[in-house]
Structure formats: C-alpha cells, structure tokens
Design an enzyme around this catalytic site. Structure first.
Site, short mmCIF file in Angstrom:
data_model
loop_
_atom_site.label_atom_id
_atom_site.label_comp_id
_atom_site.label_asym_id
_atom_site.label_seq_id
_atom_site.Cartn_x
_atom_site.Cartn_y
_atom_site.Cartn_z
N ARG A 1 1.81 -4.24 12.60
CA ARG A 1 1.21 -4.56 13.89
C ARG A 1 1.94 -5.77 14.45
O ARG A 1 2.32 -6.67 13.69
CB ARG A 1 -0.28 -4.90 13.73
CG ARG A 1 -1.19 -3.69 13.56
CD ARG A 1 -1.32 -2.87 14.85
NE ARG A 1 -2.22 -1.73 14.69
CZ ARG A 1 -1.83 -0.51 14.31
NH1 ARG A 1 -0.57 -0.26 14.04
NH2 ARG A 1 -2.72 0.46 14.21
N ARG B 1 -1.96 -8.58 -2.06
CA ARG B 1 -3.10 -9.34 -2.56
C ARG B 1 -3.21 -9.21 -4.08
O ARG B 1 -3.55 -10.14 -4.78
CB ARG B 1 -4.40 -8.85 -1.91
CG ARG B 1 -4.69 -9.58 -0.62
CD ARG B 1 -5.83 -8.93 0.09
NE ARG B 1 -5.57 -7.49 0.23
CZ ARG B 1 -6.29 -6.67 0.95
NH1 ARG B 1 -7.34 -7.09 1.59
NH2 ARG B 1 -5.99 -5.39 1.04
N THR C 1 6.89 -2.58 11.23
CA THR C 1 6.27 -1.31 11.66
C THR C 1 4.77 -1.39 11.45
O THR C 1 4.09 -0.35 11.43
CB THR C 1 6.83 -0.10 10.88
OG1 THR C 1 6.67 -0.36 9.48
CG2 THR C 1 8.28 0.17 11.20
N GLU D 1 1.51 -5.25 23.25
CA GLU D 1 2.00 -3.95 23.72
C GLU D 1 1.28 -3.53 24.99
O GLU D 1 0.07 -3.73 25.07
CB GLU D 1 1.77 -2.89 22.64
CG GLU D 1 2.71 -3.06 21.48
CD GLU D 1 2.43 -2.09 20.33
OE1 GLU D 1 1.79 -1.03 20.55
OE2 GLU D 1 2.85 -2.41 19.22
N GLY E 1 0.85 -1.19 0.00
CA GLY E 1 0.00 0.00 0.00
C GLY E 1 0.88 1.23 0.00
O GLY E 1 2.07 1.16 -0.36
N HIS F 1 6.60 1.66 19.42
CA HIS F 1 5.50 2.07 18.53
C HIS F 1 5.57 3.56 18.18
O HIS F 1 4.66 4.34 18.51
CB HIS F 1 4.14 1.72 19.16
CG HIS F 1 3.06 1.51 18.13
ND1 HIS F 1 2.05 0.60 18.24
CD2 HIS F 1 2.84 2.13 16.93
CE1 HIS F 1 1.25 0.66 17.19
NE2 HIS F 1 1.72 1.59 16.36
C1 GLV Z 1 -0.21 3.43 13.89
O1 GLV Z 1 0.20 2.39 14.29
C2 GLV Z 1 -1.33 3.59 13.03
O2 GLV Z 1 -1.98 2.58 12.67
O3 GLV Z 1 -1.62 4.72 12.65
#
Ligand code: GLV
Length: 322
Positions: free
Chosen positions: A241, A180, A239, A270, A158, A288
C-alpha cells in the site's frame, strides 16, 4: 409466506462470474460504471442491503455503516482491507471478508516485474526508444544491476512475501525477511530465508520489497530515516500500500541518490502521484496493477461472492477478517 430474497449491493463493476454467483444467492443490485458510485445512490441502496461487495476504493466507515442498518457482511474484493473500519463493523455485528490466496501469484509476479524493470532500466529504455532519440548498441549503454547473489529483503513474509521469495530464489537472490514472527522452519529452509530486524534488512539488502498490510503500525514504515539506512545502491519495491512509504521522502531520496531506484505499484494518495516521481528516471511507476490479470480478478470476485453466499446461508465464511 416466503421470505423475500436477501438484497446484495455491489458497489462497482466486478467480473461477471462473481455477479452470477451472487445472483444465485440473492437479489443483486450492481453499480456497473467504472466511475465511483455517488454517495447518495450508494446510501439509497445500502438502506435495504443484507450484504455488500466492496472494492478497495470504497471507504467503509461509520457513515457507510449507518446507511446500512440491515447489513450483515462486507465482502471486500481485495486482500488488503485498510479501506474498511473493521472495528466499527465488528461493533455492529457486521462480518468482513477479504480475498487472500487467489491473488498471491499475480501480485508476486508484478513485484518481480517491477524489480526487473527498475534494476535493468526497462522503463528508461522504453522511453528512449519511444522518444525517437537516435541510439545504437553500446558497451556502456544503460547498464543496470544484476540480481544473482544479491540480497532481497522482504518486509512482510505472508503468502505474497513468500511467493516473491521463491521467484527471487530462481534468479539466484539471497533472502532476508522481516516479519512480526518467524515463518515455519520448513519454509525458511525452502526459501533460504533469514529473519532479521527491520534496520538490518534495510542496511544489508540490495532490494527491499514491501509485502506487509497497511495499518497504523506500518504507516510510513519506510520514511526518510529508513531510506537513509538503505544502501545508496539499493532499490525499493512497493506492491503493498502506498502509505507504507513516505512518498515525499522517497521522491527526495531518489532525487538525491540516497537509494538507487524504486518500482512502485501503489501510491500514498492514489490516483495522485508525487510530482517529483514523474520526472525521475530511476523509478518505475505502474497504476496499482498487482492483481490485474483476467484470471485473478475473476477469482477475487468469485471468492467475495462465496463469502456472501456462505454468510447468507449461515455457513462458515471461507476467508473471514473478523
Ligand atoms: C490489492 O491491492 C489488494 O489488496 O487486493
């Protein structure tokens, strides 16, 4: 008689520019502590809320929605919305919005920061100096891995994945991606990016960087088997989840040298972190921080507020999820 102004509940502290935009749209109640809002305080406010602005630490589920009978919109101040049961919202006619776009560059910058930090052993170097250990320049001291001509495998192409790819190109990396569906031909060409299967990406990349949403399908996408498919010289960057990766399997793989290292901004539970990760030198850990710049957090709050304002006016939502 005039209708009373709409009630907007903000469940956590957000940048002031966002609060000001919300104040122009209705009566704002804002939980202004950095501590999580207690459930009873939240539910009392939700009881007469027309709109709610949520943080990624809020769980918006049936229980949350049951406390909010008048609610028309949940505006999440995050691009990821795995904290929200979108189906439950849709079933109750509640709109959901997120904050894509405005955080793309900040998140891509952080992914590159982690990539550089782990391949060039920056955390280790920092710890060495801060520990007071005597050192001097050495030909073979703390040698890392260069990026030029190495392959970056991007999972989830994305806007954030693409922004990471364009940064990595500037470092001379080759790009493979798994998604995908294929991105448009012009983007593939600009980024020199090749669509491959997940297994091929894992087996052939020097660095794997995760940029997919967290869903049932991506839960533990990187598990023990995937880590074994990666090269022993490869690095993993997350970066996205935390739960896209099986954190216990990753700790074991880093410990055993199944892969060379990892750079992690997000964690499965977390703020808890698998204890073994804390003692390993080949992993860089940050709390995060993907979107954590002053400008980006303000832009995220503003976008959430614009979504609320549009909803309350009956206008099309800038960034709808459902
Ligand atoms: C940060 O983790 C977001 O999803 O904006």
């Amino acid at each position: 008689m005039n209708n009373p102004p709409p009630r907007i509940v903000v469940t956590g502290r957000i940048p002031e520019s966002g609060v000001e935009l919300l104040r122009a749209a209705g009566d704002v109640w804002n939980w202004t502590s950095d501590d999580p809002i207690p459930a009873d305080v939240r539910d009392a406010q939700l009881g007469h809320a027309d709109a709610v602005v949520t943080l990624l630490s809020d769980r918006v589920d049936d229980q949350f929605l049951a406390a909010a009978p008048r609610l028309g919109i949940v505006a999440n101040v995050a691009v990821g919305y795995n904290n929200i049961d979108v189906e439950a919202c849709t079933a109750r006619g509640v709109r959901v919005t997120n904050t894509p776009g405005v955080l793309t560059d900040a998140t891509a910058d952080l992914a590159m920061g982690l990539l550089l930090a782990v391949t060039r052993r920056l955390g280790e170097g920092e710890r060495l100096i801060r520990s007071g250990t005597p050192w001097k320049w050495g030909m073979f001291m703390m040698l890392g891995t260069g990026l030029h001509r190495r392959r970056l495998g991007i999972v989830g192409m994305g806007s954030i994945g693409q922004a990471v790819a364009s940064r990595a190109r500037a470092f001379g990396m080759e790009i493979a991606y798994h998604n995908r569906s294929a991105v448009d031909a012009e983007t593939e060409q600009r980024l020199g990016a090749k669509l491959v299967s997940l297994d091929e990406l894992l087996a052939t990349s020097d660095v794997v960087s995760l940029h997919c949403p967290y869903t049932e399908d991506t839960h533990h996408l990187v598990d023990a088997r995937a880590l074994l498919t990666m090269r022993p010289s490869a690095f993993l960057i997350n970066t996205a989840r935390g739960a896209v990766v099986d954190e216990a399997a990753l700790a074991e793989a880093l410990h055993k040298g199944t892969i060379a290292g990892a750079g992690l901004d997000v964690f499965e539970n977390e703020p808890d972190i698998h204890p073994e990760l804390l003692s390993l030198d080949n992993v860089v850990l940050v709390p995060h921080l993907g979107t954590a710049t002053v400008e980006t957090r303000a832009a995220m709050a503003d976008l959430a507020a614009h979504n609320v304002a549009a909803h309350l006016k009956g206008d099309p939502l800038p960034t709808p999820v459902n």
